[in-house]
Design a protein around this motif. Structure first.
Motif, PDB file in Angstrom:
ATOM      1  N   GLU A  35       0.832  -1.211   0.000  1.00 38.44           N
ATOM      2  CA  GLU A  35       0.000   0.000   0.000  1.00 38.44           C
ATOM      3  C   GLU A  35       0.866   1.260   0.000  1.00 38.44           C
ATOM      4  O   GLU A  35       0.600   2.206  -0.748  1.00 38.44           O
ATOM      5  CB  GLU A  35      -0.924  -0.009   1.213  1.00 38.44           C
ATOM      6  N   GLU A  36       1.897   1.281   0.824  1.00 39.87           N
ATOM      7  CA  GLU A  36       2.805   2.434   0.866  1.00 39.87           C
ATOM      8  C   GLU A  36       3.537   2.613  -0.459  1.00 39.87           C
ATOM      9  O   GLU A  36       3.710   3.737  -0.940  1.00 39.87           O
ATOM     10  CB  GLU A  36       3.822   2.268   1.995  1.00 39.87           C
ATOM     11  N   ILE A  37       3.960   1.505  -1.044  1.00 39.76           N
ATOM     12  CA  ILE A  37       4.678   1.565  -2.322  1.00 39.76           C
ATOM     13  C   ILE A  37       3.792   2.129  -3.423  1.00 39.76           C
ATOM     14  O   ILE A  37       4.215   2.974  -4.205  1.00 39.76           O
ATOM     15  CB  ILE A  37       5.215   0.170  -2.708  1.00 39.76           C
ATOM     16  N   THR A  38       2.548   1.668  -3.489  1.00 36.47           N
ATOM     17  CA  THR A  38       1.663   2.132  -4.571  1.00 36.47           C
ATOM     18  C   THR A  38       1.304   3.611  -4.424  1.00 36.47           C
ATOM     19  O   THR A  38       0.934   4.253  -5.404  1.00 36.47           O
ATOM     20  CB  THR A  38       0.379   1.286  -4.648  1.00 36.47           C
ATOM     21  N   LYS A  39       1.437   4.170  -3.224  1.00 38.35           N
ATOM     22  CA  LYS A  39       1.149   5.594  -3.004  1.00 38.35           C
ATOM     23  C   LYS A  39       2.326   6.506  -3.357  1.00 38.35           C
ATOM     24  O   LYS A  39       2.169   7.717  -3.432  1.00 38.35           O
ATOM     25  CB  LYS A  39       0.740   5.836  -1.556  1.00 38.35           C
TER      26      LYS A  39
END
Length: 92
Positions: A35-39
């Motif tokens: 989730e952090e990576i995709t943001k």
């Protein structure tokens, strides 16, 4: 500003001065969730310098010119990352 060039008794650089806004790649070596990576997003960079060279893929700016004709502070920017380019007009 150009009075300084006159005091130095040197020639002004014979290259146009530009402000370039461009998309900069970023990275992070810390552990992250999916989730952090995709943001994650790119950042905008603002470079100011003399346009020394351009070709089909990139432009090359230098931000420093010395009285003995040296150049420093090279930024090589890929053209497909450029958002805006603005020439700075300097009046004598």
């Amino acid at each position: 500003m150009w009075q300084l060039w006159l005091k130095m008794k040197t020639n002004k650089p014979n290259f146009p001065l530009y402000v370039i806004i461009w998309k900069d790649h970023t990275g992070d070596s810390s552990w992250k969730s999916i989730e952090e990576i995709t943001k994650e997003k790119y950042v905008l960079a603002y470079s100011i310098g003399y346009l020394i060279h351009k070709d089909k893929d990139s432009i090359k700016l230098c931000n420093t010119y010395t009285s003995d004709g040296g150049w420093g502070g090279l930024d090589l920017i890929l053209k497909n990352c450029i958002v805006e380019m603005h020439e700075i007009e300097i009046q004598d």
